[in-house]
Design a protein around this motif. Structure first.
Motif, PDB file in Angstrom:
ATOM      1  N   VAL A 137       0.814  -1.277  -0.024  1.00  0.00           N
ATOM      2  CA  VAL A 137       0.181  -0.403  -0.380  1.00  0.00           C
ATOM      3  C   VAL A 137       1.308   1.549  -0.250  1.00  0.00           C
ATOM      4  N   THR A 138       0.918   2.334  -0.704  1.00  0.00           N
ATOM      5  CA  THR A 138       1.494   3.280  -1.015  1.00  0.00           C
ATOM      6  C   THR A 138       0.574   4.152  -0.290  1.00  0.00           C
ATOM      7  N   CYS A 139      -0.368   4.728  -0.431  1.00  0.00           N
ATOM      8  CA  CYS A 139      -1.163   6.314  -0.472  1.00  0.00           C
ATOM      9  C   CYS A 139      -2.380   5.863   0.368  1.00  0.00           C
ATOM     10  N   LEU A 140      -3.143   6.394   1.223  1.00  0.00           N
ATOM     11  CA  LEU A 140      -4.474   6.462   1.202  1.00  0.00           C
ATOM     12  C   LEU A 140      -4.709   8.006   1.860  1.00  0.00           C
ATOM     13  N   VAL A 141      -6.626   8.396   1.693  1.00  0.00           N
ATOM     14  CA  VAL A 141      -7.038   9.249   2.293  1.00  0.00           C
ATOM     15  C   VAL A 141      -8.225   8.782   2.865  1.00  0.00           C
ATOM     16  N   ILE A 142      -8.725   9.383   3.814  1.00  0.00           N
ATOM     17  CA  ILE A 142     -10.497   8.912   4.690  1.00  0.00           C
ATOM     18  C   ILE A 142     -11.055   9.889   4.242  1.00  0.00           C
ATOM     19  N   SER A 143     -12.418   9.977   3.880  1.00  0.00           N
ATOM     20  CA  SER A 143     -13.158  11.309   3.135  1.00  0.00           C
ATOM     21  C   SER A 143     -13.559  11.649   4.800  1.00  0.00           C
ATOM     22  N   PRO A 144     -13.892  13.108   3.852  1.00  0.00           N
ATOM     23  CA  PRO A 144     -14.775  14.432   5.080  1.00  0.00           C
ATOM     24  C   PRO A 144     -14.906  13.738   6.040  1.00  0.00           C
ATOM     25  N   ASP A 145     -16.066  13.112   5.947  1.00  0.00           N
ATOM     26  CA  ASP A 145     -17.016  12.807   6.968  1.00  0.00           C
ATOM     27  C   ASP A 145     -16.373  11.667   8.129  1.00  0.00           C
ATOM     28  N   ASP A 146     -15.460  11.028   7.351  1.00  0.00           N
ATOM     29  CA  ASP A 146     -14.962   9.731   8.383  1.00  0.00           C
ATOM     30  C   ASP A 146     -15.012   8.041   8.041  1.00  0.00           C
ATOM     31  N   ARG A 147     -16.102   8.373   7.000  1.00  0.00           N
ATOM     32  CA  ARG A 147     -16.792   6.942   7.202  1.00  0.00           C
ATOM     33  C   ARG A 147     -16.458   5.901   5.963  1.00  0.00           C
ATOM     34  N   PHE A 148     -15.511   6.765   5.149  1.00  0.00           N
ATOM     35  CA  PHE A 148     -14.677   5.714   4.268  1.00  0.00           C
ATOM     36  C   PHE A 148     -13.218   6.008   4.192  1.00  0.00           C
ATOM     37  N   ILE A 149     -12.885   4.656   3.493  1.00  0.00           N
ATOM     38  CA  ILE A 149     -11.395   4.990   3.433  1.00  0.00           C
ATOM     39  C   ILE A 149     -11.014   4.626   2.151  1.00  0.00           C
ATOM     40  N   PHE A 150      -9.716   5.279   1.402  1.00  0.00           N
ATOM     41  CA  PHE A 150      -9.284   5.021  -0.247  1.00  0.00           C
ATOM     42  C   PHE A 150      -8.059   4.923  -0.195  1.00  0.00           C
ATOM     43  N   SER A 151      -7.503   3.671  -0.642  1.00  0.00           N
ATOM     44  CA  SER A 151      -6.525   3.405  -0.605  1.00  0.00           C
ATOM     45  C   SER A 151      -6.002   3.049  -1.916  1.00  0.00           C
ATOM     46  N   ALA A 152      -4.638   3.038  -2.405  1.00  0.00           N
ATOM     47  CA  ALA A 152      -4.361   2.575  -3.833  1.00  0.00           C
ATOM     48  C   ALA A 152      -2.523   1.458  -3.523  1.00  0.00           C
ATOM     49  N   SER A 153      -2.180   1.528  -4.237  1.00  0.00           N
ATOM     50  CA  SER A 153      -0.902   0.938  -4.398  1.00  0.00           C
ATOM     51  C   SER A 153       0.054   0.349  -5.420  1.00  0.00           C
ATOM     52  N   LYS A 154       0.996  -0.708  -5.421  1.00  0.00           N
ATOM     53  CA  LYS A 154       1.583  -0.548  -6.141  1.00  0.00           C
ATOM     54  C   LYS A 154       1.676  -1.562  -7.528  1.00  0.00           C
ATOM     55  N   ASP A 155       0.349  -2.186  -7.002  1.00  0.00           N
ATOM     56  CA  ASP A 155      -0.609  -3.416  -8.138  1.00  0.00           C
ATOM     57  C   ASP A 155      -1.092  -2.479  -8.664  1.00  0.00           C
ATOM     58  N   GLY A 156      -0.913  -0.845  -8.948  1.00  0.00           N
ATOM     59  CA  GLY A 156      -2.457   0.123  -9.431  1.00  0.00           C
ATOM     60  C   GLY A 156      -3.533   0.338  -8.836  1.00  0.00           C
ATOM     61  N   SER A 157      -3.893  -1.252  -8.157  1.00  0.00           N
ATOM     62  CA  SER A 157      -5.802  -0.931  -7.712  1.00  0.00           C
ATOM     63  C   SER A 157      -5.753  -0.206  -6.478  1.00  0.00           C
ATOM     64  N   LEU A 158      -7.613   0.451  -6.784  1.00  0.00           N
ATOM     65  CA  LEU A 158      -7.566   1.666  -5.472  1.00  0.00           C
ATOM     66  C   LEU A 158      -9.008   0.603  -5.740  1.00  0.00           C
ATOM     67  N   ILE A 159      -8.294   0.984  -3.766  1.00  0.00           N
ATOM     68  CA  ILE A 159      -9.922   0.653  -3.448  1.00  0.00           C
ATOM     69  C   ILE A 159     -10.705   1.420  -1.816  1.00  0.00           C
ATOM     70  N   LYS A 160     -11.952   1.583  -2.158  1.00  0.00           N
ATOM     71  CA  LYS A 160     -12.589   2.013  -1.362  1.00  0.00           C
ATOM     72  C   LYS A 160     -13.530   0.899  -0.641  1.00  0.00           C
ATOM     73  N   TRP A 161     -13.134   1.262   0.981  1.00  0.00           N
ATOM     74  CA  TRP A 161     -13.410   0.941   2.245  1.00  0.00           C
ATOM     75  C   TRP A 161     -14.755   1.367   2.856  1.00  0.00           C
ATOM     76  N   GLU A 162     -15.592   0.726   3.785  1.00  0.00           N
ATOM     77  CA  GLU A 162     -15.753   1.638   5.051  1.00  0.00           C
ATOM     78  C   GLU A 162     -15.899   1.090   6.270  1.00  0.00           C
ATOM     79  N   VAL A 163     -15.708   1.752   6.802  1.00  0.00           N
ATOM     80  CA  VAL A 163     -14.535   2.068   8.115  1.00  0.00           C
ATOM     81  C   VAL A 163     -15.577   1.130   8.694  1.00  0.00           C
TER      82      VAL A 163
END
Length: 467
Positions: A137-163
């Motif tokens: 995992v190379t980077c991530l951000v949290i949505s302004p309402d703290d409900r979701f996390i977005f993460s990305a990786s060296k494999d090029g994938s992007l994932i949206k998570w529910e906290v």
């Protein structure tokens, strides 16, 4: 000598504090009208549109400021009335006054919530681990309402998570190099990401020089920005707008308007690859310049920059604490606190994560990630020393005091506090986000959610108001 480049092309207007794009003044609104389905005459419709356009043109800057201020106060009043009704607190008038005072202090960089002293060391058993990326995992951000996390990786994938549940809501897999137009996602290492302050747009940057803009709600790709000549290593939205700053290994900073899919300008100055970037609500951004040994503050309207010196090694990560202070980390193991009016660090913690034995030589653990709880005295730093460290900023940001260690195995490539400060998210990998200097085989490529609990404040006699 410093070279500034400004491309002569139409400069689109930025969204205002409300964060919404507007039609540019003096132009008719773009709309297609079918003459055979239009109930009124074309000339009447044209006159009405021209009259509306003239009304928009006639609004002076002062009138616009007054209108936006009234709108903001009305929104504040409604919000605080609803909150007061729900919580049966103080009167809304008092709450609005307090909120306005906070806004003024935040703009001046003087708002500092003293929360670090009350943070309890997290229980390792309470840390939640989310698996989904195949590579680090190379980077991530949290949505302004703290409900979701977005993460990305060296494999090029992007994932949206529910906290709350830890579920994967959306996965955009990485593709093969050169397939970006056919494939929805990235086809190389994703190195950075940013989310707009209203949570509408997500931006991601990769090693293949591309910046992709996404609809954060649906994970649908909206646009691709090209223009950098090397890997995109830093992204940040200016708070309250859709203005996006990007930094790259090509040593330059670019400014974009995401709402208009428009390139704005390019800024030059760094003498080595830029490794990190951050911004808040002012029309400026800060960058870490890798091995050129500088941190820089870019003032966009003035086309000027301030240069800061303090680290001995490559400066690999940076984040603003408030509008006047920032924190950075370097591969010499140091963590620095800066004031934007001083060219030297206000505080410097050397060997912040200790020393490691590498090929028979003792050297500091590199600082690979820093995070700040906005407008507070609480910081977090990451390395590959098997722990994330929490820190307290002393009075006037002139001291760094270690608080506790949180055990996490692997390279901590990204750290973010939730807006409310009730959890910290770490992006872990077996390798550093920018290279393959070491490999921690026992590490898991994962997202870790670390709950942060605060001690209940002990009752104390009322102190006199120091403000």
């Amino acid at each position: 000598m410093m070279i500034w480049v400004r491309h002569h092309r139409h400069t689109v207007s930025f969204p205002g504090a409300e964060g919404r794009p507007r039609a540019a003044s003096g132009r008719p609104v773009d709309e297609e009208v079918s003459s055979d389905s239009e109930p009124e005459s074309p000339s009447l419709g044209r006159r009405r549109r021209e009259a509306a356009a003239e009304e928009e043109v006639e609004e002076t800057p002062q009138e616009k400021k007054l209108r936006l201020a009234k709108l903001y106060l009305e929104q504040l009043r409604q919000y605080e009335e609803e909150r007061a009704a729900a919580e049966e607190e103080e009167t809304p008038a008092d709450l609005i006054g307090d909120r306005l005072k906070e806004d003024v202090l935040e703009q001046k960089g003087r708002l500092q919530r003293l929360v670090a002293k009350d943070v309890q060391p997290p229980d390792p058993a309470s840390i939640r681990v989310l698996r989904g990326h195949q590579l680090p995992v190379t980077c991530l951000v949290i949505s302004p309402d703290d409900r979701f996390i977005f993460s990305a990786s060296k494999d090029g994938s992007l994932i949206k998570w529910e906290v709350e549940s830890g579920k994967r809501l959306c996965v955009v897999p990485g593709g093969k190099k050169g397939s970006e137009e056919r494939h929805m996602g990235h086809a190389s290492h994703v190195l950075c990401m940013a989310i707009s302050s209203d949570g509408k747009y997500l931006a991601t940057g990769d090693r293949n020089k591309m910046i992709m803009i996404w609809d954060a709600a649906t994970c649908k790709r909206l646009h691709i920005f090209t223009g950098h000549r090397d890997a995109v290593s830093g992204l940040s939205f200016r708070k309250g707008t859709y203005q996006l700053y990007s930094a790259s290994h090509d040593r330059c900073v670019k400014v974009w308007n995401v709402a208009e899919n428009a390139y704005m300008e390019t800024l030059f100055g760094h003498q080595d690859v830029i490794t990190g970037l951050d911004s808040l609500s002012r029309d400026c951004c800060v960058t870490a310049g890798g091995r050129d040994g500088t941190v820089r503050l870019w003032k966009i309207p003035e086309e000027s920059q301030l240069v800061f010196y303090g680290h001995q090694g490559s400066i690999d990560c940076i984040q603003l604490i408030n509008e006047e202070h920032m924190v950075s980390g370097a591969d010499d193991g140091s963590v620095a606190l800066w004031g934007l009016t001083k060219k030297k660090p206000l505080a410097l913690a050397r060997q912040a994560h200790g020393m490691q034995d590498s090929q028979g030589l003792q050297q500091p653990y590199w600082i690979s990630a820093v995070a700040a709880l906005r407008n507070s005295d609480l910081l977090a730093t990451g390395s590959h020393s098997a722990s994330v460290k929490l820190w307290k900023c002393g009075e006037g940001f002139r001291k760094l005091e270690p608080l506790c260690d949180i055990p996490l195995v692997g390279f901590v490539n990204s750290l973010k506090f939730s807006a409310a400060g009730d959890f910290l998210v770490a992006g872990l990998g077996q390798e550093h986000r920018l290279g393959r200097w070491w490999r921690v085989k026992e590490a898991k490529n994962s997202i870790c959610i670390i709950p942060l609990k605060r001690r209940a404040a002990a009752p104390s006699p009322e102190a006199p108001d120091s403000s």
